[in-house]
Scaffold this active site. Structure first.
Site, mmCIF file in Angstrom:
data_model
loop_
_atom_site.group_PDB
_atom_site.id
_atom_site.type_symbol
_atom_site.label_atom_id
_atom_site.label_comp_id
_atom_site.label_asym_id
_atom_site.label_seq_id
_atom_site.Cartn_x
_atom_site.Cartn_y
_atom_site.Cartn_z
ATOM 1 N N ASN A 156 -10.374 0.500 1.896
ATOM 2 C CA ASN A 156 -8.937 0.462 1.963
ATOM 3 C C ASN A 156 -8.606 0.295 0.420
ATOM 4 O OD1 ASN A 156 -6.378 0.148 1.847
ATOM 5 N ND2 ASN A 156 -5.973 -1.477 3.274
ATOM 6 N N HIS B 189 12.648 1.259 5.501
ATOM 7 C CA HIS B 189 12.220 -0.296 4.948
ATOM 8 C C HIS B 189 12.803 -1.019 6.093
ATOM 9 C CE1 HIS B 189 11.849 -3.821 2.813
ATOM 10 N NE2 HIS B 189 11.550 -3.329 1.495
ATOM 11 N N CYS C 234 0.605 -1.216 -0.154
ATOM 12 C CA CYS C 234 0.027 0.002 -0.008
ATOM 13 C C CYS C 234 0.822 1.480 -0.145
ATOM 14 C CB CYS C 234 -0.967 -0.072 1.249
ATOM 15 S SG CYS C 234 -2.218 -1.392 1.362
ATOM 16 N N HIS D 14 -2.660 6.780 5.606
ATOM 17 C CA HIS D 14 -2.994 5.638 5.058
ATOM 18 C C HIS D 14 -4.477 4.932 5.339
ATOM 19 C CE1 HIS D 14 -3.649 1.929 2.567
ATOM 20 N NE2 HIS D 14 -3.142 1.064 3.443
ATOM 21 N N HIS E 59 -14.332 5.136 5.396
ATOM 22 C CA HIS E 59 -15.880 4.844 5.195
ATOM 23 C C HIS E 59 -16.592 4.931 4.019
ATOM 24 C CE1 HIS E 59 -19.984 5.914 6.087
ATOM 25 N NE2 HIS E 59 -20.021 5.235 7.153
ATOM 26 N N HIS F 46 -2.189 19.676 7.472
ATOM 27 C CA HIS F 46 -3.001 18.508 7.061
ATOM 28 C C HIS F 46 -2.196 17.323 7.032
ATOM 29 C CE1 HIS F 46 -5.736 21.784 5.462
ATOM 30 N NE2 HIS F 46 -4.829 22.354 4.761
#
Length: 492
Positions: free
Chosen positions: A420, A299, A220, A387, A416, A383
């Site tokens: 995802n 990573h 993702c 994810h 919502h 802001h």
């Protein structure tokens, strides 16, 4: 005893400390400059002329000074990285026919897992607490009973999502396919031959010298990785446009077994995608929405637990799916700490960096049990786009970063409304902030994404101009209903 933590006086003390540290040099230089100016005004014209005459300049000195100035200026501008601008982006909005209400999802689960009532109950409990709404969507092949995850249907989903968002982006920007110099497509789990990037080149008949890349298996957070790759390429290719496509194809990856750890993605992942246009052309400076400031990648793949916490494998019946480890949240927390350690010095004001340094020294020298100081990132960003991997992910980051409910509202509402959507979820969140009319010129945005491997990647953007509320996009017809209250448990 008075509550000093909520004292108004303490609030002003903290503000005074921040101004003192952040503007320390200004506070020192201003009195010096004022003193010099006052002293010059005290001199008469004759004294100033004699002082100037005392400084003897000859032609060689002036020429050398000019040469050094030009040489240093040239080196500075040549070594300065090219600015990269986000011209615009487009997000995919699935058709109503793909909608999957809770009742439909559970009915399909009961029919597909008729001999596994415990697995059905597990999915129902996850869905009740997921934070998803009734309007999320799954591709047409998953609506069949049983699902039909064929190569043809997977390609069909890819063409539907990718071509739709690219068409929308080209229409919004006025860019033609022949104007694209760099093409990057990231899709983690669906990697056909020819690649998805080749599919785009073929559809839009792009130039034969277009530099195309296809990223797979990066989870993702691949959207931020694509941004980083495009940024690096744009440093070496002047006057270029980079098209990035971030998506996840659900059709071939819908798990049809009974392992609980592998059923979890079925409850969370939904259709989605985003197309982004980056440019380093000077002509795009004024119309671009954002400027890219930083990309920081972390990573943790050197650790075995982190490497296997999101893992594609076969279950005991030979059915392929994605297994999510119970250690996922703790591993994500460690990856976030490493990422913050790197990005903090790049974005935080001096006042927060000093407090963090003092806290670190105190733990190292005096007491290792001291709680580490968590910097106030709201002083660095207006802001946050976190994810939308699930309610637990958003809750964990909100707690660790000490964010308010409004700071994470875009992430919760995206989860919502759309579920995802993997690497594209960050762009739905950015769209939510824009459509709500909250984005202003000069505002800074922090995008945080997590991915298999395990990775935590960040991108920092600065708003380039005031935003006008768009009359299209995935939020336009439903934004008046948001934000909505999301209960802890939705009884099904």
């Amino acid at each position: 005893m008075p509550d000093f933590s909520s004292s108004v006086n303490l609030k002003y003390v903290k503000l005074g400390y921040q101004y003192l540290v952040n503007y320390f040099l200004t506070l020192i230089l201003v009195p010096i400059i004022v003193g010099v100016m006052v002293q010059l005004f005290r001199f008469g014209p004759d004294e100033i002329f004699r002082l100037w005459a005392a400084l003897r300049f000859d032609f060689v000195h002036v020429l050398c000074c000019c040469f050094v100035t030009i040489f240093v200026g040239t080196l500075y501008f040549m070594s300065k990285p090219r600015p990269v601008f986000l011209v615009d982006y487009a997000c995919y909005k699935p058709p109503v026919s793909c909608r999957v209400p809770f009742a439909t999802f559970m009915e399909h689960s009961r029919l597909n897992l008729s001999n596994e009532p415990k697995s059905v109950d597990f999915q129902m409990r996850i869905l009740e607490r997921s934070g998803l709404g009734e309007e999320t969507c799954l591709p047409p092949a998953i609506h069949f009973i049983p699902p039909r995850p064929t190569m043809e249907s997977a390609r069909g989903e890819a063409e539907l999502v990718i071509f739709s968002i690219i068409d929308s982006l080209f229409e919004k920007t006025g860019i033609k396919p022949k104007d694209i110099d760099i093409l990057i497509v990231n899709c983690s789990l669906f990697s056909p031959t020819p690649s998805l990037s080749a599919m785009v080149v073929n559809k839009y008949k792009m130039r034969s010298n277009v530099k195309s890349f296809n990223l797979s298996g990066m989870g993702c957070s691949a959207g931020v990785i694509s941004i980083d790759l495009a940024h690096d390429l744009l440093q070496f290719h002047p006057n270029s446009n980079a098209l990035i496509v971030s998506t996840e194809i659900i059709t071939p990856n819908y798990y049809q077994g009974k392992e609980r750890s592998m059923l979890l993605p079925n409850c969370l992942f939904r259709m989605g995608g985003a197309a982004i246009l980056l440019s380093n052309r000077r002509s795009d400076r004024w119309r671009a929405k954002y400027r890219l400031l930083h990309v920081v990648r972390t990573h943790k793949g050197g650790d075995d637990k982190a490497y296997r916490c999101v893992y594609e494998k076969e279950d005991a019946q030979g059915k392929i799916g994605i297994s999510l480890s119970k250690d996922l949240m703790s591993i994500a927390g460690e990856a976030l700490k490493s990422n913050i350690t790197t990005i903090g010095p790049l974005v935080l004001p001096a006042s927060e960096q000093l407090l963090f340094l003092l806290s670190l020294i105190g733990r190292k020298i005096f007491n290792p049990k001291w709680k580490p100081y968590i910097p106030d990132f709201k002083q660095a960003f207006e802001h946050f786009c976190i994810h939308a991997g699930g309610r637990a992910v958003i809750d964990e980051l909100q707690r660790n970063l000490r964010l308010s409910a409004e700071d994470v509202e875009a992430s919760r509402m995206t989860l919502h409304r759309f579920g995802n959507t993997s690497s594209s979820s960050l762009w739905y969140e950015l769209g939510f902030i824009e459509v709500k009319g909250r984005m202003r010129r000069g505002d800074r945005v922090w995008m945080i994404a997590f991915g298999s491997g395990f990775k935590c990647n960040s991108a920092v953007w600065k708003c380039n101009r005031n935003m006008e509320v768009s009359s299209d996009g995935p939020w336009f017809d439903c934004i008046e209903r948001y934000p909505v209250h999301i209960p802890e448990v939705v009884k099904l």
